[in-house]
Design an enzyme around this catalytic site. Structure first.
Site, PDB file in Angstrom:
ATOM      1  N   SER A  62      34.815  37.880  59.811  1.00 27.34           N
ATOM      2  CA  SER A  62      34.107  37.127  59.584  1.00 27.34           C
ATOM      3  C   SER A  62      34.371  36.028  58.310  1.00 27.34           C
ATOM      4  O   SER A  62      35.344  36.583  57.363  1.00 27.34           O
ATOM      5  CB  SER A  62      32.865  37.882  58.538  1.00 27.34           C
ATOM      6  OG  SER A  62      31.958  37.173  57.893  1.00 27.34           O
TER       7      SER A  62
ATOM      8  N   GLN B  92      35.557  34.487  63.019  1.00 26.99           N
ATOM      9  CA  GLN B  92      34.274  33.963  62.961  1.00 26.99           C
ATOM     10  C   GLN B  92      34.147  32.906  61.834  1.00 26.99           C
ATOM     11  O   GLN B  92      34.434  33.100  60.904  1.00 26.99           O
ATOM     12  CB  GLN B  92      33.297  34.992  62.900  1.00 26.99           C
ATOM     13  CG  GLN B  92      31.998  34.486  62.728  1.00 26.99           C
ATOM     14  CD  GLN B  92      31.259  34.332  61.472  1.00 26.99           C
ATOM     15  OE1 GLN B  92      31.805  34.964  60.392  1.00 26.99           O
ATOM     16  NE2 GLN B  92      30.742  33.113  60.993  1.00 26.99           N
TER      17      GLN B  92
ATOM     18  N   TYR C 201      31.792  30.438  59.777  1.00 24.87           N
ATOM     19  CA  TYR C 201      30.619  29.539  58.979  1.00 24.87           C
ATOM     20  C   TYR C 201      31.361  28.686  58.230  1.00 24.87           C
ATOM     21  O   TYR C 201      32.168  28.578  57.534  1.00 24.87           O
ATOM     22  CB  TYR C 201      29.823  30.532  57.952  1.00 24.87           C
ATOM     23  CG  TYR C 201      29.124  31.504  58.420  1.00 24.87           C
ATOM     24  CD1 TYR C 201      28.022  31.488  59.331  1.00 24.87           C
ATOM     25  CD2 TYR C 201      29.430  32.812  57.704  1.00 24.87           C
ATOM     26  CE1 TYR C 201      27.387  32.625  59.662  1.00 24.87           C
ATOM     27  CE2 TYR C 201      28.231  34.022  58.058  1.00 24.87           C
ATOM     28  CZ  TYR C 201      27.379  33.713  58.789  1.00 24.87           C
ATOM     29  OH  TYR C 201      26.447  34.757  59.508  1.00 24.87           O
TER      30      TYR C 201
ATOM     31  N   THR D 182      29.669  30.647  64.432  1.00 28.25           N
ATOM     32  CA  THR D 182      28.176  31.091  64.410  1.00 28.25           C
ATOM     33  C   THR D 182      27.181  29.842  64.232  1.00 28.25           C
ATOM     34  O   THR D 182      27.126  29.179  63.082  1.00 28.25           O
ATOM     35  CB  THR D 182      28.191  32.123  63.349  1.00 28.25           C
ATOM     36  OG1 THR D 182      28.876  33.044  63.575  1.00 28.25           O
ATOM     37  CG2 THR D 182      26.522  32.689  63.203  1.00 28.25           C
TER      38      THR D 182
ATOM     39  N   LYS E 277      28.315  31.393  68.851  1.00 22.65           N
ATOM     40  CA  LYS E 277      27.500  32.570  68.552  1.00 22.65           C
ATOM     41  C   LYS E 277      26.292  32.317  68.227  1.00 22.65           C
ATOM     42  O   LYS E 277      26.075  31.461  67.142  1.00 22.65           O
ATOM     43  CB  LYS E 277      28.412  33.536  67.563  1.00 22.65           C
ATOM     44  CG  LYS E 277      27.471  34.695  67.065  1.00 22.65           C
ATOM     45  CD  LYS E 277      28.467  35.681  66.420  1.00 22.65           C
ATOM     46  CE  LYS E 277      27.985  36.942  65.999  1.00 22.65           C
ATOM     47  NZ  LYS E 277      27.047  36.959  64.863  1.00 22.65           N
TER      48      LYS E 277
ATOM     49  N   HIS F 224      21.623  37.436  66.006  1.00 28.46           N
ATOM     50  CA  HIS F 224      22.332  37.877  64.742  1.00 28.46           C
ATOM     51  C   HIS F 224      21.804  39.140  64.342  1.00 28.46           C
ATOM     52  O   HIS F 224      21.631  39.519  62.925  1.00 28.46           O
ATOM     53  CB  HIS F 224      22.152  36.777  63.552  1.00 28.46           C
ATOM     54  CG  HIS F 224      23.113  36.499  62.533  1.00 28.46           C
ATOM     55  ND1 HIS F 224      23.914  35.491  62.687  1.00 28.46           N
ATOM     56  CD2 HIS F 224      23.649  37.125  61.467  1.00 28.46           C
ATOM     57  CE1 HIS F 224      24.877  35.380  61.654  1.00 28.46           C
ATOM     58  NE2 HIS F 224      24.585  36.583  60.919  1.00 28.46           N
TER      59      HIS F 224
ATOM     60  N   GLY G 284      21.494  44.667  68.696  1.00 25.52           N
ATOM     61  CA  GLY G 284      20.644  45.980  69.254  1.00 25.52           C
ATOM     62  C   GLY G 284      21.386  46.898  70.337  1.00 25.52           C
ATOM     63  O   GLY G 284      20.815  48.013  70.526  1.00 25.52           O
TER      64      GLY G 284
ATOM     65  N   ARG H  14      22.989  50.099  71.058  1.00 23.67           N
ATOM     66  CA  ARG H  14      23.263  51.320  70.288  1.00 23.67           C
ATOM     67  C   ARG H  14      23.878  52.518  71.539  1.00 23.67           C
ATOM     68  O   ARG H  14      24.092  53.512  70.967  1.00 23.67           O
ATOM     69  CB  ARG H  14      22.173  52.088  69.703  1.00 23.67           C
ATOM     70  CG  ARG H  14      21.323  50.841  68.772  1.00 23.67           C
ATOM     71  CD  ARG H  14      22.086  50.603  67.349  1.00 23.67           C
ATOM     72  NE  ARG H  14      21.866  49.813  66.515  1.00 23.67           N
ATOM     73  CZ  ARG H  14      21.733  48.336  66.513  1.00 23.67           C
ATOM     74  NH1 ARG H  14      22.829  48.257  67.109  1.00 23.67           N
ATOM     75  NH2 ARG H  14      21.451  47.625  65.529  1.00 23.67           N
TER      76      ARG H  14
HETATM   77  C1  LIG Z   1      25.798  43.529  57.431  1.00 25.28           C
HETATM   78  C2  LIG Z   1      25.845  42.250  58.180  1.00 25.28           C
HETATM   79  C3  LIG Z   1      26.579  41.195  58.181  1.00 25.28           C
HETATM   80  C4  LIG Z   1      26.695  40.480  59.127  1.00 25.28           C
HETATM   81  N1  LIG Z   1      27.953  39.233  58.705  1.00 25.28           N
HETATM   82  C5  LIG Z   1      27.754  38.370  59.559  1.00 25.28           C
HETATM   83  C6  LIG Z   1      28.603  37.327  59.465  1.00 25.28           C
HETATM   84  O1  LIG Z   1      29.418  37.169  58.334  1.00 25.28           O
HETATM   85  N2  LIG Z   1      28.917  36.391  60.833  1.00 25.28           N
HETATM   86  C7  LIG Z   1      28.444  36.368  61.789  1.00 25.28           C
HETATM   87  O2  LIG Z   1      28.489  35.466  62.592  1.00 25.28           O
HETATM   88  N3  LIG Z   1      27.336  37.513  61.979  1.00 25.28           N
HETATM   89  C8  LIG Z   1      27.304  38.526  61.108  1.00 25.28           C
HETATM   90  N4  LIG Z   1      26.398  39.384  61.404  1.00 25.28           N
HETATM   91  C9  LIG Z   1      25.686  39.444  62.638  1.00 25.28           C
HETATM   92  C10 LIG Z   1      26.857  40.395  63.522  1.00 25.28           C
HETATM   93  O3  LIG Z   1      27.790  39.765  63.780  1.00 25.28           O
HETATM   94  C11 LIG Z   1      25.968  40.713  64.931  1.00 25.28           C
HETATM   95  O4  LIG Z   1      25.599  39.398  65.449  1.00 25.28           O
HETATM   96  C12 LIG Z   1      24.820  41.512  64.745  1.00 25.28           C
HETATM   97  O5  LIG Z   1      25.018  42.595  63.673  1.00 25.28           O
HETATM   98  C13 LIG Z   1      24.417  42.316  66.121  1.00 25.28           C
HETATM   99  O6  LIG Z   1      23.562  43.049  66.153  1.00 25.28           O
HETATM  100  P1  LIG Z   1      23.397  44.665  65.668  1.00 25.28           P
HETATM  101  O7  LIG Z   1      23.834  44.907  64.255  1.00 25.28           O
HETATM  102  O8  LIG Z   1      22.039  45.085  66.167  1.00 25.28           O
HETATM  103  O9  LIG Z   1      24.726  45.285  66.548  1.00 25.28           O
HETATM  104  C14 LIG Z   1      26.329  40.219  60.304  1.00 25.28           C
HETATM  105  C15 LIG Z   1      25.416  41.603  60.403  1.00 25.28           C
HETATM  106  C16 LIG Z   1      25.214  42.367  59.530  1.00 25.28           C
HETATM  107  C17 LIG Z   1      24.557  43.698  59.880  1.00 25.28           C
END
Ligand SMILES: Cc1cc2nc3c(=O)[nH]c(=O)nc-3n(C[C@H](O)[C@H](O)[C@H](O)COP(=O)(O)O)c2cc1C
Length: 431
Positions: A169, A190, A192, A218, A296, A320, A353, A355
């Site tokens: 990230s 990834q 931003y 993203t 994304k 996300h 989601g 799991r």
């Molecule tokens: C704590 C946390 C931090 C995240 N940070 C980023 C990030 O920096 N960049 C990004 O594209 N997605 C980020 N995400 C989203 C994840 O890449 C992903 O899309 C998401 O967690 C998938 O869903 P799930 O947690 O239900 O598996 C983050 C998610 C969480 C939970």
């Protein structure tokens, strides 16, 4: 004696429900836990019958875990309220967060029988030139030191041990070259970014120099919702400020801010535009780097078509993890129209989601090429560090293999739409 996280046994269902409603309503007793956690408690108190998940015990070692939810409870116990909130929260009323799980129930598997035993199960694949032994990918997640002191390095070591692709990230709390060294193989980056070409180019160069073959831009987090999320975390952060001072710092963004300062440019102020992008930005990023470009956060056939038209190399269907907007549209529900629109021209990944082995199988059957996980491996990280992440990967991989063996699909190519059908949530009919 082992600790369980359900309500005391001497309270009957009605009184437990009333107690929880009182706690929810009371500003005096408010503790910084996200809506979802309260709702789980309400469910455990008898709104619905308690599920096995609500009543489970807190495990003491990664090897005791039966499924990935075991790690969620350890993570909740281990982390400070600010960090657990950051990990678990969705946005606003968390409708999307919940939909990401409940929507899987609307997709049913169509098991075939008498398929014999599969000796050589093969879950390997290749996406945009990256070989993977499993279609399960570690989604980008920022600030992993908020969950464990070894943060991204523990995740990289686990990814190396278990041979999974890791996506780094922009908001990582560890420098990219250290993560690449710990992973011992190329990782994806990834991005931003902001509508500031020099800043974007600086970010891309850093990833290229670290050897990343792909950049995942993203596109689903707008500044407005980002601010709201940030304010929510800040409120909790005041309570455990010391812990949060350093762990939420992104070394990459901070380096860029410092470098810009050195040449008299106030990047920090202009980062208010963070992530407000359009298709011209996509074109510029595509032209500015030799890395493969994925977007994304795509959820509609219209945007999928634009991805193809703009020469994007791949799509990550994602909301996300319910942290972008509260549309109520789950990623798995969005997948079929995107698969139809893309028609196999570019690879499609999905997250949000996931799991269970059956969740992965459903997405693969609906046409996804790979599936990313977010919170499950972060729960593992927060619970037992590298060992926890490894255990999460083992569990998910083995759950997917069990479904594949049970349904008679020896490899990913054999997982076709014939293995899944969709139930109409309005009428209950399947089709
Ligand atoms: C704590 C946390 C931090 C995240 N940070 C980023 C990030 O920096 N960049 C990004 O594209 N997605 C980020 N995400 C989203 C994840 O890449 C992903 O899309 C998401 O967690 C998938 O869903 P799930 O947690 O239900 O598996 C983050 C998610 C969480 C939970």
């Amino acid at each position: 004696m082992r600790k369980t996280r359900v309500m005391p046994n001497h309270l009957d269902k009605t009184s437990r429900r009333s107690l929880l409603r009182f706690l929810l309503a009371s500003p005096l007793l408010f503790t910084p836990r996200p809506v979802a956690a309260f709702e789980r408690l309400l469910a455990a108190a008898g709104e619905n019958e308690p599920t096995a998940q609500e009543a489970r015990e807190i495990i003491k070692a990664a090897t005791e875990a039966i499924d990935v939810f075991d790690f969620e409870f350890v993570a909740e116990r281990n982390l400070s309220p600010a960090h657990y909130t950051y990990l678990s929260m969705g946005v606003q009323h968390e409708v999307t967060l919940r939909a990401n799980r409940t929507a899987f129930d609307d997709f049913q598997l169509r098991p075939r029988r008498l398929v014999g035993s599969i000796r050589d199960l093969d879950t390997s694949t290749q996406i945009l030139g990256t070989k993977m032994s499993s279609p399960i990918i570690l989604a980008p997640a920022s600030s992993q030191k908020a969950f464990h002191p070894e943060g991204e390095l523990a995740v990289a070591r686990a990814a190396k041990r278990k041979d999974h692709l890791q996506i780094f990230s922009t908001g990582s709390s560890t420098p990219i070259e250290e993560v690449v060294a710990a992973r011992g193989a190329p990782i994806w980056f990834q991005l931003y970014t902001a509508d500031i070409p020099t800043f974007t180019r600086m970010q891309l160069r850093e990833a290229e120099e670290a050897g990343c073959p792909a950049v995942v831009l993203t596109v689903d987090v707008t500044a407005t919702i980002f601010d709201q999320n940030r304010d929510r975390i800040r409120r909790f952060r005041r309570e455990d400020n010391a812990e949060c001072q350093t762990c939420h710092q992104s070394s990459m963004v901070q380096d860029a801010i410092d470098a810009a300062h050195a040449v008299g440019f106030d990047l920090e102020r202009r980062l208010d535009n963070l992530m407000i992008l359009d298709w011209d930005n996509v074109d510029r990023i595509r032209d500015a780097t030799p890395m493969k470009l994925l977007l994304k956060g795509i959820l509609t056939r219209e945007d999928a078509r634009l991805c193809v038209e703009h020469g994007v190399d791949g799509i990550v269907v994602s909301n996300h993890g319910g942290r972008a907007e509260d549309s109520g549209l789950s990623a798995i529900e969005a997948l079929p129209e995107i698969v139809e629109e893309v028609g196999g021209r570019i690879p499609i990944l999905i997250d949000s989601g996931f799991r269970r082995g059956t969740d992965f199988f459903k997405a693969l059957a609906l046409g996804a090429d790979a599936v990313c996980i977010g919170r499950p491996y972060l729960w593992g990280l927060a619970s037992f560090g590298q060992e926890g992440v490894e255990a999460v990967l083992d569990i998910l991989r083995s759950e997917l293999e069990i479904v594949m063996k049970g349904l008679g699909t020896p490899n990913l190519a054999s997982i076709t739409p014939a293995y899944v059908r969709r139930k109409c949530s309005a009428c209950g009919q399947s089709g």
